[in-house]
Design a protein around this motif. Structure first.
Motif, PDB file in Angstrom:
ATOM      1  N   ILE A  30      14.916  70.019  38.441  1.00 27.68           N
ATOM      2  CA  ILE A  30      15.870  71.097  38.704  1.00 27.68           C
ATOM      3  C   ILE A  30      16.063  71.955  37.460  1.00 27.68           C
ATOM      4  CG2 ILE A  30      18.313  71.569  39.171  1.00 27.68           C
ATOM      5  CD1 ILE A  30      18.191  69.255  41.194  1.00 27.68           C
ATOM      6  N   SER A  31      16.133  71.326  36.282  1.00 29.20           N
ATOM      7  CA  SER A  31      16.314  72.120  35.058  1.00 29.20           C
ATOM      8  C   SER A  31      15.080  72.954  34.744  1.00 29.20           C
ATOM      9  CB  SER A  31      16.670  71.223  33.881  1.00 29.20           C
ATOM     10  OG  SER A  31      15.586  70.388  33.548  1.00 29.20           O
TER      11      SER A  31
ATOM     12  N   ALA B  23      13.175  74.275  37.177  1.00 26.31           N
ATOM     13  CA  ALA B  23      13.129  75.308  38.211  1.00 26.31           C
ATOM     14  C   ALA B  23      14.265  76.328  38.103  1.00 26.31           C
ATOM     15  CB  ALA B  23      13.170  74.652  39.587  1.00 26.31           C
ATOM     16  N   MET B  24      15.361  75.967  37.436  1.00 30.31           N
ATOM     17  CA  MET B  24      16.503  76.887  37.342  1.00 30.31           C
ATOM     18  C   MET B  24      16.147  78.090  36.483  1.00 30.31           C
ATOM     19  SD  MET B  24      19.047  75.800  39.086  1.00 30.31           S
ATOM     20  CE  MET B  24      20.485  76.564  38.432  1.00 30.31           C
ATOM     21  N   PRO B  25      16.590  79.279  36.905  1.00 32.27           N
ATOM     22  CA  PRO B  25      16.346  80.452  36.066  1.00 32.27           C
ATOM     23  C   PRO B  25      17.156  80.378  34.781  1.00 32.27           C
ATOM     24  CG  PRO B  25      17.685  81.038  37.970  1.00 32.27           C
ATOM     25  CD  PRO B  25      17.284  79.609  38.137  1.00 32.27           C
ATOM     26  N   TRP B  26      16.595  80.855  33.719  1.00 30.86           N
ATOM     27  CA  TRP B  26      17.208  80.806  32.400  1.00 30.86           C
ATOM     28  C   TRP B  26      17.014  82.167  31.769  1.00 30.86           C
ATOM     29  CZ3 TRP B  26      20.263  77.149  30.624  1.00 30.86           C
ATOM     30  CH2 TRP B  26      20.527  77.062  29.260  1.00 30.86           C
TER      31      TRP B  26
ATOM     32  N   SER C 266      12.372  79.602  31.180  1.00 30.84           N
ATOM     33  CA  SER C 266      13.026  78.405  31.702  1.00 30.84           C
ATOM     34  C   SER C 266      13.633  77.630  30.539  1.00 30.84           C
ATOM     35  CB  SER C 266      12.027  77.530  32.453  1.00 30.84           C
ATOM     36  OG  SER C 266      11.020  77.092  31.585  1.00 30.84           O
ATOM     37  N   TYR C 267      14.471  76.658  30.868  1.00 26.25           N
ATOM     38  CA  TYR C 267      15.105  75.845  29.848  1.00 26.25           C
ATOM     39  C   TYR C 267      14.045  75.061  29.097  1.00 26.25           C
ATOM     40  CZ  TYR C 267      18.460  72.690  27.679  1.00 26.25           C
ATOM     41  OH  TYR C 267      19.193  71.979  26.770  1.00 26.25           O
TER      42      TYR C 267
ATOM     43  N   PRO D 236      14.039  70.163  29.314  1.00 27.76           N
ATOM     44  CA  PRO D 236      14.535  69.564  30.564  1.00 27.76           C
ATOM     45  C   PRO D 236      14.764  68.060  30.459  1.00 27.76           C
ATOM     46  CG  PRO D 236      12.215  70.081  30.748  1.00 27.76           C
ATOM     47  CD  PRO D 236      12.693  70.678  29.447  1.00 27.76           C
TER      48      PRO D 236
END
Length: 115
Positions: free
Chosen positions: A58-59, A61-64, A85-86, A89
């Motif tokens: 999830i981290s 795939a999350m937008p950053w 991305s982050y 992760p």
């Protein structure tokens, strides 16, 4: 860019799941000691492993926010790198693997108190 083979991806995912299972067992055990209820190591290990894998995925795939770094090498060449991305992760995965069994244990404890 380097493309890892499917075997390498499966090995890394297995190692991550094992690390999550160990952390989940430890955090579940500590929660059981703190809240004084019966300890279920297999369940806490499964929750920890699932939390570790899902937290990492999830981290990723999350937008950053876009992070662009530019620097100059000694020959006058400018290098620019952009991340969308982050970048770490595994930190989110580690926290998730520790917190999920704790939250599950606390949730079970409060359900028993309501009976």
């Amino acid at each position: 860019m380097f493309e890892p083979s499917l075997i390498v991806v499966v090995i890394f995912a297995s190692v991550y799941a094992l690390a999550g299972a160990i952390l989940g067992m430890l955090s579940g055990w500590l929660t059981a000691l703190a809240l004084k209820f019966r300890y279920k190591p297999k369940l806490n290990a499964a929750i920890g492993a699932m939390g570790f894998l899902l937290g990492g995925l999830i981290s990723i795939a999350m937008p950053w926010h876009t992070n662009t770094i530019s620097y100059e090498l000694s020959g006058g060449t400018e290098v620019t790198s952009t991340m969308n991305s982050y970048q770490h992760p595994e930190r989110v995965a580690l926290i998730t693997a520790i917190c999920l069994p704790i939250l599950y244990g606390v949730w079970r404890r409060f359900l028993r108190m309501g009976e």
